[in-house]
Design a protein around this motif. Structure first.
Motif, PDB file in Angstrom:
ATOM      1  N   GLY A  10       0.816  -1.201   0.000  1.00  0.00           N
ATOM      2  CA  GLY A  10       0.000   0.000   0.000  1.00  0.00           C
ATOM      3  C   GLY A  10       0.853   1.255   0.000  1.00  0.00           C
ATOM      4  N   TRP A  13       1.900   2.166  -3.450  1.00  0.00           N
ATOM      5  CA  TRP A  13       0.857   2.850  -4.219  1.00  0.00           C
ATOM      6  C   TRP A  13       0.668   4.286  -3.738  1.00  0.00           C
ATOM      7  CZ3 TRP A  13      -0.963   2.200  -8.784  1.00  0.00           C
ATOM      8  CH2 TRP A  13      -2.052   2.970  -9.199  1.00  0.00           C
ATOM      9  N   TYR A  34      -8.291   7.331   2.904  1.00  0.00           N
ATOM     10  CA  TYR A  34      -7.789   6.829   1.620  1.00  0.00           C
ATOM     11  C   TYR A  34      -6.632   5.879   1.847  1.00  0.00           C
ATOM     12  CZ  TYR A  34      -5.446   6.512  -2.853  1.00  0.00           C
ATOM     13  OH  TYR A  34      -4.819   6.021  -3.985  1.00  0.00           O
ATOM     14  N   VAL A  63      -6.431   1.901   0.692  1.00  0.00           N
ATOM     15  CA  VAL A  63      -5.381   1.302  -0.137  1.00  0.00           C
ATOM     16  C   VAL A  63      -4.808   0.057   0.543  1.00  0.00           C
ATOM     17  CG1 VAL A  63      -3.071   1.671  -1.081  1.00  0.00           C
ATOM     18  CG2 VAL A  63      -4.807   3.458  -1.310  1.00  0.00           C
ATOM     19  N   GLN A 116     -11.220   4.322  -7.603  1.00  0.00           N
ATOM     20  CA  GLN A 116     -10.442   5.532  -7.335  1.00  0.00           C
ATOM     21  C   GLN A 116     -10.851   6.692  -8.229  1.00  0.00           C
ATOM     22  OE1 GLN A 116      -6.101   4.730  -5.920  1.00  0.00           O
ATOM     23  NE2 GLN A 116      -6.603   3.077  -7.322  1.00  0.00           N
ATOM     24  N   ALA A 148     -11.896   5.574  -1.734  1.00  0.00           N
ATOM     25  CA  ALA A 148     -10.922   5.373  -2.803  1.00  0.00           C
ATOM     26  C   ALA A 148     -10.657   6.653  -3.582  1.00  0.00           C
ATOM     27  CB  ALA A 148     -11.416   4.292  -3.760  1.00  0.00           C
ATOM     28  N   PHE A 175      -7.600   9.246  -4.043  1.00  0.00           N
ATOM     29  CA  PHE A 175      -6.570   9.227  -5.089  1.00  0.00           C
ATOM     30  C   PHE A 175      -6.558  10.534  -5.868  1.00  0.00           C
ATOM     31  CE2 PHE A 175      -5.419   8.267  -9.539  1.00  0.00           C
ATOM     32  CZ  PHE A 175      -4.134   7.759  -9.359  1.00  0.00           C
TER      33      PHE A 175
END
Length: 903
Positions: free
Chosen positions: A341, A344, A372, A376, A393, A410, A413
């Motif tokens: 995670g 990302w 968020y 993730v 996202q 999500a 993002f």
């Protein structure tokens, strides 16, 4: 002749200039590029009206008066007016002269194409690596610190200097050229940021840049100031080769190659690797030993070192699938989602703060960014299909999820990016950037001001995407995640929140009066209190930083040269032409975000799967099959194994976009399990190991170093999720590093020194540097010293029989291997020779003085300044304890390279 504009200060009317008296190209303060030098450069006299901008140019004696030439009243010069006037013929060059508060500039238009030509001191085309350095290290600093005063965002350009493009940096402002490519010491920009001249300091008001940013800018100028931001006026015509780039071609599953080394092949991945090696007359390295494998796999998937029991169990398991069992166990661990995670979150430019904000309208905190981050982590642990991950996202608000609204988190993002002082066009640009780099590996935002220089992405495509995000708005009240329960904690929170909101409303209602400054400060304070209440109060319900469609979606006009007030053709919402064809459909469903997401995950899109499997490969091998994970365009290096990349991409989709299945496919291959044993001949033939004839030795990221230290000492707090914590507070937090507060305007200094991802930009691959501060952190940080103490206080260490057993235990704990006879001997000699250590009174006094100073000088988050101290943890004076010989020895082992690298 097409019109053009440049971002310079508004010219003022000056006296008539008689060029016949000019003695050189810059005589009388006008930048007149000579056609022959001296008086031969004579073009006549020029008068500019300060209001209308019209000019009347008088030719040399005997000539015919030239027609009027107008310029844009705010930004500089412009070509012929709409009345159809044309430029006089000055031979090969067409020249407009103006003078702006001492600016010496000549805008020279090439006769063919009307292109703006500014002399460049660096004619060499910049390399991809140099442009990547600019995008990662230089552009974010310019945007964050310079654009307010030196770009089109500024009400008035300070000093007549714009830093938005390469050309105005070269021509400069009132004081001359800002940079001299290749010579930092002669560059005014370097002089200004170094603060060596009290009259020339940028940024001003004692807001000097951190040393590492100054060093980056010096390095950039020294390498020739590579900069893709060029001023262009003509549309670029892309060639067939531009569009025939490998990354734009459809993915086709290749046949698995037949190889001679069949015994070495464990999965299809190996066949592609061995085939390349055999083409080059090479063979792969042998398989690594089991201790190396479990250390490599555990750090790769969890960011932590394997425990003694885990190593022992693997060594004892002699079954053929022993390593597969290890991989499956690690993939099932909740620690996996925290590790991957975080990768990302690098891509998503995650931060708990907004960066530049409009203090009159908002506070700098993101009270709910952590929702968020938790989404993730949860998505990776649940192995959420990657195509669904993308859809949520970008458009979770458009998906049918019933009563479960958890997916709305999500959309952080899109919304956790910098707020750019409330400048919406920059916010839209940031969202386009994170979407196209993150999912597609394309630098679409390079088409904001002009057609992309290298990739077939016209400006119209950029503004099609801008229309999508301009039609998406953040709801006034973020949606609550889960069920709202009327608990005593929530009711207390709601009462306090309503009181502060009412007080803020009363302050904002006063529009005029003698105390406006005090009221403004009061408003800032109340917004801060509200944000901190939402962030920290246990009764504050978690909310999603989502988006929703605007009531009336709008198509965006093309901003000519990126200037919002200079609007061109209106373009509809749709996907990139290079990926969907010239007859691609227009998006009609609200903002178009859901249709955009569907286009990105479409099986016909050649980029999405390739980009993601390359990211996974990168974090397993230290380098991607494509070395530029955020840029698959024409300037990227070609893939080292193109057939393997396409094989992995097709398998990824066939396996339901499962990231965990991709891990398993890669990690069970023999190429992943190769030893890092060197071969001098191969090292000459393939010094970067692009063919993977051996395993790469990789440095651990800061998160893995810190977390594994805490785990070795038995002090790691494995609580998952929740609000961010201050890792540098006293007593220091033992949470995993992923849960630490990320303040994009005030990153801890230790993060910068250990190459943490810049939260202002998408970072698919972190830069790696080796600097003394890294060793000094391991040497001096109380965090490291206290973990050495915790290790020697472990029950298994205290119960070990004799010094030899204790040395062996430390090697097992820290390196997951046994010491060599030499290492064992040196360790025992160290213990025998080390004298007892007491705490000097001077050390106690110094610690107390530092503690008092810190208490009286607390700094708020959200302001641009040098980050907190390198230590990341402090110990109060009363907590200092003697450091015995075993602690010192353990501390020494923790400082060794072997503790910070995996092989």
């Amino acid at each position: 002749m097409s019109k053009f504009r440049m971002p310079f200060h508004e010219p003022k009317c000056k006296e008539t200039f008689d060029c016949s008296a000019a003695a050189g190209p810059f005589a009388s303060g006008y930048g007149v590029p000579p056609s022959g030098g001296g008086a031969a450069a004579c073009l006549g006299e020029l008068k500019i009206h300060p209001i209308t901008g019209n000019s009347c140019t008088l030719p040399p004696k005997g000539g015919t008066p030239y027609p009027d030439v107008s310029y844009h009243a705010r930004f500089g010069v412009q070509g012929p007016s709409q009345s159809g006037n044309s430029f006089p013929d000055f031979g090969n060059n067409r020249v407009i002269l103006y003078r702006s508060r001492g600016i010496r500039l000549a805008a020279v238009l090439l006769a063919l194409g009307g292109m703006l030509a500014i002399p460049s001191a660096n004619a060499t085309e910049p390399t991809k690596q140099q442009l990547d350095f600019f995008e990662a290290k230089i552009r974010p600093v310019l945007v964050a610190n310079c654009y307010k005063c030196h770009s089109h965002e500024a009400p008035k350009l300070k000093g007549g200097l714009s830093v938005e493009f390469r050309e105005p940096l070269l021509t400069g402002g009132e004081n001359g050229p800002a940079i001299v490519p290749g010579d930092p010491d002669k560059s005014l920009l370097i002089k200004a940021i170094r603060y060596t001249d009290a009259d020339l300091q940028m940024p001003p008001k004692d807001k000097k840049l951190p040393d590492d940013q100054i060093a980056d800018i010096v390095k950039w100028v020294a390498m020739g100031a590579p900069d893709p931001r060029t001023i262009q006026s003509a549309a670029i015509k892309y060639s067939a080769s531009d569009k025939d780039h490998w990354a734009f071609k459809p993915i086709k599953k290749p046949a698995i190659p037949d190889v001679k080394e069949k015994d070495w092949v464990a999965t299809p991945v190996d066949s592609f690797i061995v085939a390349k090696l055999e083409e080059n007359g090479m063979k792969p390295a042998p398989i690594a030993d089991k201790r190396t494998l479990i250390r490599r796999a555990t750090f790769d998937l969890t960011g932590l070192a394997p425990t003694l029991a885990e190593v022992s169990d693997f060594l004892a398991d002699t079954s053929p699938d022993a390593f597969a069992k290890v991989v499956d166990r690690l993939l099932a661990s909740p620690r996996y989602g925290e590790r991957w995670g975080r990768y990302w979150l690098d891509t998503a430019r995650y931060s708990d703060t907004k960066g530049d904000v409009n203090n009159g309208r908002e506070d700098f905190h993101f009270p709910y960014a952590w929702t968020y981050r938790d989404y993730v982590v949860r998505a990776f642990n649940e192995d959420k299909p990657y195509n669904r991950f993308i859809l949520e996202q970008l458009a979770a608000d458009k998906l049918a999820t019933g009563s479960d609204h958890s997916a709305l988190a999500a959309m952080g993002f899109l919304t956790v990016g910098d707020h750019f002082g409330g400048k919406m066009n920059d916010i839209y640009n940031d969202r386009i950037d994170v979407v196209t780099k993150g999912f597609l590996g394309l630098t679409v935002t390079c088409a904001r001001c002009h057609d992309h220089k290298f990739d077939p992405i016209p400006t119209k495509d950029y503004y099609s995407l801008r229309g999508i995000f301009a039609s998406s708005v953040e709801p006034e009240d973020e949606p609550i995640l889960g069920t709202l329960n009327m608990t005593p904690e929530y009711l207390a929170f709601a009462t306090k929140y309503n009181e502060l909101t009412k007080e803020l409303g009363a302050v904002e209602a006063v529009k005029k009066g003698p105390k406006q400054k005090e009221l403004r400060q009061k408003g800032i304070q109340l917004r801060r209190e509200l944000a901190e209440l939402e962030l920290n109060d246990p009764g504050s319900p978690p909310r999603a930083m989502s988006l929703m469609d605007a009531r009336k979606p709008v198509d965006s006009p093309v901003f000519l040269r990126g200037e919002a007030e200079n609007k061109g053709e209106v373009v509809p919402h749709r996907f990139l032409e290079i990926l969907s064809g010239p007859t691609r459909p227009v998006f009609h469903n609200g903002s178009g975000r859901a249709e955009l997401a569907a286009a990105i995950v479409s099986p016909g899109n050649p980029l999405t799967a390739r980009v993601m499997v390359n990211r996974i490969w990168l974090h397993h091998f230290g380098e991607g099959i494509v070395t530029t994970p955020d840029d698959f365009g024409n300037r990227s290096d070609p893939p080292s194994h193109p057939e393997l990349l396409d094989y992995l991409a097709t398998r990824f989709v066939e396996d339901g976009w499962s990231i965990k299945k991709m891990h398993r496919l890669i990690m069970l291959s023999h190429v992943y399990q190769e030893s890092s044993e060197n071969n001098p001949h191969y090292a000459i033939q393939d010094p970067d190991n692009r063919l993977l004839w051996r395993g790469n030795i990789r440095r651990l990221e800061f998160e893995a170093v810190r977390d594994s230290l805490l785990a070795l000492g038995g002090q790691l707090d494995t609580t998952m999720g929740g609000r961010p914590v201050n890792l540098g507070a006293t007593p220091y937090s033992r949470r995993r590093t992923i849960y630490g507060t990320i303040d994009r305007r005030n990153m801890p200094e230790v993060y910068n020194q250990f190459d943490f991802a810049n939260p202002d930009i998408t970072t698919g691959k972190r830069y790696e540097t080796i600097v003394p501060q890294q060793a000094l952190f391991m040497m001096n940080s109380p965090l490291v010293v206290e973990q050495a103490r915790a290790i020697v206080n472990r029950p298994d260490f205290r119960n070990a029989h004799g010094e030899e057993e204790r040395v062996k235990l430390l090697y097992d704990l820290i390196y997951q291997r046994e010491p060599t006879p030499t290492e064992l001997k040196l360790g025992m000699e160290f213990i025998d020779d080390a004298p007892p250590v007491e705490i000097p009174a001077s050390a106690l006094a110094a610690a107390k003085e530092k503690e008092d100073a810190k208490a009286g000088n607390k700094k708020a988050m959200g302001k641009k300044k040098t980050g907190p101290a390198m230590a990341l943890a402090t110990i109060p004076a009363g907590g200092l304890r003697p450091v015995g010989s075993w602690i010192r020895y353990t501390h020494a082992l923790l400082q060794a390279n072997e503790a910070m690298f995996i092989n």
